[in-house]
Motif scaffolding. Structure first.
Motif, PDB file in Angstrom:
ATOM      1  N   ARG A   1       0.831  -1.212   0.000  1.00 49.38           N
ATOM      2  CA  ARG A   1       0.000   0.000   0.000  1.00 49.38           C
ATOM      3  C   ARG A   1       0.866   1.264   0.000  1.00 49.38           C
ATOM      4  NH1 ARG A   1      -5.134   0.341   3.589  1.00 49.38           N
ATOM      5  NH2 ARG A   1      -5.902  -0.776   1.795  1.00 49.38           N
ATOM      6  N   SER A   2       1.957   1.276   0.763  1.00 46.34           N
ATOM      7  CA  SER A   2       2.852   2.438   0.798  1.00 46.34           C
ATOM      8  C   SER A   2       3.488   2.687  -0.561  1.00 46.34           C
ATOM      9  CB  SER A   2       3.966   2.238   1.827  1.00 46.34           C
ATOM     10  OG  SER A   2       3.449   2.154   3.115  1.00 46.34           O
ATOM     11  N   MET A   3       3.939   1.612  -1.196  1.00 44.52           N
ATOM     12  CA  MET A   3       4.555   1.765  -2.507  1.00 44.52           C
ATOM     13  C   MET A   3       3.528   2.186  -3.555  1.00 44.52           C
ATOM     14  SD  MET A   3       7.352  -1.291  -2.604  1.00 44.52           S
ATOM     15  CE  MET A   3       7.963  -0.806  -4.212  1.00 44.52           C
ATOM     16  N   ALA A   4       2.317   1.656  -3.471  1.00 43.12           N
ATOM     17  CA  ALA A   4       1.262   2.035  -4.421  1.00 43.12           C
ATOM     18  C   ALA A   4       0.893   3.502  -4.248  1.00 43.12           C
ATOM     19  CB  ALA A   4       0.038   1.151  -4.237  1.00 43.12           C
ATOM     20  N   ARG A   5       0.794   3.948  -2.996  1.00 42.68           N
ATOM     21  CA  ARG A   5       0.495   5.367  -2.745  1.00 42.68           C
ATOM     22  C   ARG A   5       1.610   6.250  -3.288  1.00 42.68           C
ATOM     23  NH1 ARG A   5      -1.795   5.204   3.477  1.00 42.68           N
ATOM     24  NH2 ARG A   5      -3.875   4.414   2.944  1.00 42.68           N
ATOM     25  N   GLY A   6       2.860   5.859  -3.062  1.00 40.42           N
ATOM     26  CA  GLY A   6       3.982   6.624  -3.600  1.00 40.42           C
ATOM     27  C   GLY A   6       3.994   6.625  -5.116  1.00 40.42           C
ATOM     28  N   PHE A   7       3.621   5.494  -5.733  1.00 42.92           N
ATOM     29  CA  PHE A   7       3.612   5.396  -7.192  1.00 42.92           C
ATOM     30  C   PHE A   7       2.631   6.374  -7.819  1.00 42.92           C
ATOM     31  CE2 PHE A   7       2.562   3.515 -11.299  1.00 42.92           C
ATOM     32  CZ  PHE A   7       3.820   3.184 -11.787  1.00 42.92           C
ATOM     33  N   VAL A   8       1.506   6.614  -7.155  1.00 48.07           N
ATOM     34  CA  VAL A   8       0.526   7.562  -7.693  1.00 48.07           C
ATOM     35  C   VAL A   8       0.753   8.981  -7.173  1.00 48.07           C
ATOM     36  CG1 VAL A   8      -1.233   5.822  -8.136  1.00 48.07           C
ATOM     37  CG2 VAL A   8      -1.208   7.010  -5.945  1.00 48.07           C
ATOM     38  N   GLY A   9       1.854   9.200  -6.441  1.00 47.66           N
ATOM     39  CA  GLY A   9       2.222  10.547  -6.019  1.00 47.66           C
ATOM     40  C   GLY A   9       1.574  11.012  -4.733  1.00 47.66           C
ATOM     41  N   ARG A  10       1.131  10.092  -3.907  1.00 47.68           N
ATOM     42  CA  ARG A  10       0.494  10.432  -2.629  1.00 47.68           C
ATOM     43  C   ARG A  10       1.396  10.053  -1.457  1.00 47.68           C
ATOM     44  NH1 ARG A  10      -2.991  14.162  -3.740  1.00 47.68           N
ATOM     45  NH2 ARG A  10      -4.327  13.599  -5.462  1.00 47.68           N
ATOM     46  N   CYS A  11       1.101  10.622  -0.309  1.00 49.78           N
ATOM     47  CA  CYS A  11       1.854  10.338   0.915  1.00 49.78           C
ATOM     48  C   CYS A  11       1.745   8.853   1.247  1.00 49.78           C
ATOM     49  CB  CYS A  11       1.299  11.186   2.062  1.00 49.78           C
ATOM     50  SG  CYS A  11       1.981  10.760   3.674  1.00 49.78           S
ATOM     51  N   PRO A  12       2.855   8.173   1.529  1.00 54.88           N
ATOM     52  CA  PRO A  12       2.785   6.747   1.845  1.00 54.88           C
ATOM     53  C   PRO A  12       2.103   6.457   3.179  1.00 54.88           C
ATOM     54  CG  PRO A  12       5.038   7.533   2.029  1.00 54.88           C
ATOM     55  CD  PRO A  12       4.230   8.662   1.474  1.00 54.88           C
ATOM     56  N   HIS A  13       1.986   7.448   4.045  1.00 51.86           N
ATOM     57  CA  HIS A  13       1.374   7.237   5.354  1.00 51.86           C
ATOM     58  C   HIS A  13      -0.146   7.392   5.305  1.00 51.86           C
ATOM     59  CE1 HIS A  13       1.079   7.059   9.683  1.00 51.86           C
ATOM     60  NE2 HIS A  13       0.438   8.209   9.702  1.00 51.86           N
ATOM     61  N   CYS A  14      -0.615   8.521   4.811  1.00 54.52           N
ATOM     62  CA  CYS A  14      -2.064   8.789   4.844  1.00 54.52           C
ATOM     63  C   CYS A  14      -2.737   8.610   3.486  1.00 54.52           C
ATOM     64  CB  CYS A  14      -2.337  10.201   5.361  1.00 54.52           C
ATOM     65  SG  CYS A  14      -1.782  11.512   4.241  1.00 54.52           S
ATOM     66  N   GLY A  15      -1.995   8.730   2.403  1.00 51.55           N
ATOM     67  CA  GLY A  15      -2.566   8.586   1.075  1.00 51.55           C
ATOM     68  C   GLY A  15      -3.308   9.811   0.570  1.00 51.55           C
ATOM     69  N   GLU A  16      -3.298  10.897   1.330  1.00 50.74           N
ATOM     70  CA  GLU A  16      -4.028  12.103   0.928  1.00 50.74           C
ATOM     71  C   GLU A  16      -3.110  13.206   0.410  1.00 50.74           C
ATOM     72  OE1 GLU A  16      -6.705  13.503   3.869  1.00 50.74           O
ATOM     73  OE2 GLU A  16      -7.595  11.545   4.188  1.00 50.74           O
TER      74      GLU A  16
ATOM     75  N   GLY B   1       8.059   9.558 -18.222  1.00 50.53           N
ATOM     76  CA  GLY B   1       6.758   9.206 -17.662  1.00 50.53           C
ATOM     77  C   GLY B   1       6.848   8.271 -16.470  1.00 50.53           C
ATOM     78  N   LEU B   2       7.877   7.439 -16.409  1.00 47.73           N
ATOM     79  CA  LEU B   2       8.017   6.473 -15.320  1.00 47.73           C
ATOM     80  C   LEU B   2       8.870   6.970 -14.156  1.00 47.73           C
ATOM     81  CD1 LEU B   2       8.474   3.055 -17.129  1.00 47.73           C
ATOM     82  CD2 LEU B   2       6.606   3.749 -15.646  1.00 47.73           C
ATOM     83  N   LEU B   3       9.698   7.967 -14.377  1.00 51.84           N
ATOM     84  CA  LEU B   3      10.662   8.368 -13.346  1.00 51.84           C
ATOM     85  C   LEU B   3       9.998   8.851 -12.060  1.00 51.84           C
ATOM     86  CD1 LEU B   3      13.627   8.411 -12.820  1.00 51.84           C
ATOM     87  CD2 LEU B   3      13.743  10.696 -13.777  1.00 51.84           C
ATOM     88  N   GLN B   4       9.016   9.727 -12.160  1.00 53.25           N
ATOM     89  CA  GLN B   4       8.356  10.232 -10.952  1.00 53.25           C
ATOM     90  C   GLN B   4       7.578   9.136 -10.207  1.00 53.25           C
ATOM     91  OE1 GLN B   4       5.172  13.100 -11.372  1.00 53.25           O
ATOM     92  NE2 GLN B   4       5.946  14.233  -9.603  1.00 53.25           N
ATOM     93  N   PRO B   5       6.767   8.321 -10.875  1.00 55.60           N
ATOM     94  CA  PRO B   5       6.079   7.256 -10.139  1.00 55.60           C
ATOM     95  C   PRO B   5       7.027   6.262  -9.476  1.00 55.60           C
ATOM     96  CG  PRO B   5       5.042   7.578 -12.270  1.00 55.60           C
ATOM     97  CD  PRO B   5       6.284   8.415 -12.256  1.00 55.60           C
ATOM     98  N   VAL B   6       8.117   5.923 -10.146  1.00 51.20           N
ATOM     99  CA  VAL B   6       9.060   4.977  -9.553  1.00 51.20           C
ATOM    100  C   VAL B   6       9.757   5.604  -8.346  1.00 51.20           C
ATOM    101  CG1 VAL B   6      11.207   3.707  -9.975  1.00 51.20           C
ATOM    102  CG2 VAL B   6       9.367   3.629 -11.651  1.00 51.20           C
ATOM    103  N   LYS B   7      10.093   6.886  -8.418  1.00 53.59           N
ATOM    104  CA  LYS B   7      10.704   7.546  -7.254  1.00 53.59           C
ATOM    105  C   LYS B   7       9.722   7.588  -6.087  1.00 53.59           C
ATOM    106  CE  LYS B   7      13.252  11.505  -5.604  1.00 53.59           C
ATOM    107  NZ  LYS B   7      14.001  12.705  -5.955  1.00 53.59           N
ATOM    108  N   GLY B   8       8.456   7.863  -6.362  1.00 53.95           N
ATOM    109  CA  GLY B   8       7.446   7.835  -5.309  1.00 53.95           C
ATOM    110  C   GLY B   8       7.322   6.463  -4.673  1.00 53.95           C
TER     111      GLY B   8
END
Length: 154
Positions: free
Chosen positions: A13-28, A102-109
């Motif tokens: 869940r943390s990695m998925a939240r980071g992949f879409v550019g959201r906080c890994p803790h709260c997702g908001e 296109g992939l660099l930012q999601p992978v870094k998140g």
């Protein structure tokens, strides 16, 4: 705004939240302030993110994925079609660059989410939580000082 989770979010869940550019803790809250600049802290829950160390892992992963996909597509197009050289020299670099950017930012998140989920590089404490006894950032930043891995301490 949802109530903040009091426990650490799981790895996937943390990695998925980071992949879409959201906080890994709260997702908001948003994780990036600019294209690849991670915000110092989350707007929604206050998780400090300034100490992350994604470094070179995201570009390595992006290069690995893009090279395999583009290499396969080039091989298939050259074997199955009679593609003029000027088409290959104009299409493949543009597609490669677009995929990499296109992939660099999601992978870094996702890498920042991975570090959060594993409690690495300053992510040992949750927002508003007190640090656990004996768990210090110095041990997480410098593994092996006491001869043991910080992830496998009893």
């Amino acid at each position: 705004m949802m109530s903040e989770p009091s426990t650490r979010t799981g790895l996937v869940r943390s990695m998925a939240r980071g992949f879409v550019g959201r906080c890994p803790h709260c997702g908001e809250g948003r994780i990036f302030g600019r294209y690849l600049k991670v915000r110092p802290e989350c707007d929604a829950c206050g998780l400090e993110m300034h100490h992350h160390r994604a470094d070179d892992l995201p570009p390595y992963l992006v290069i690995f994925v893009v090279a395999h996909v583009i290499g396969y597509l080039i091989l298939e197009s050259e074997l199955n079609y009679d593609v003029p050289l000027w088409v290959s020299l104009s299409v493949w670099p543009v597609v490669t660059l677009a995929m990499a950017l296109g992939l660099l930012q999601p992978v870094k998140g996702a890498v920042v989410g991975l570090q959060y989920a594993l409690g690495m590089h300053g992510f040992a404490t949750l927002p508003g939580a007190k640090p656990e006894a004996g768990l210090e950032d110095a041990h997480l930043d410098r593994p092996g000082l006491d001869g043991a891995s910080p992830l496998f301490r009893p």
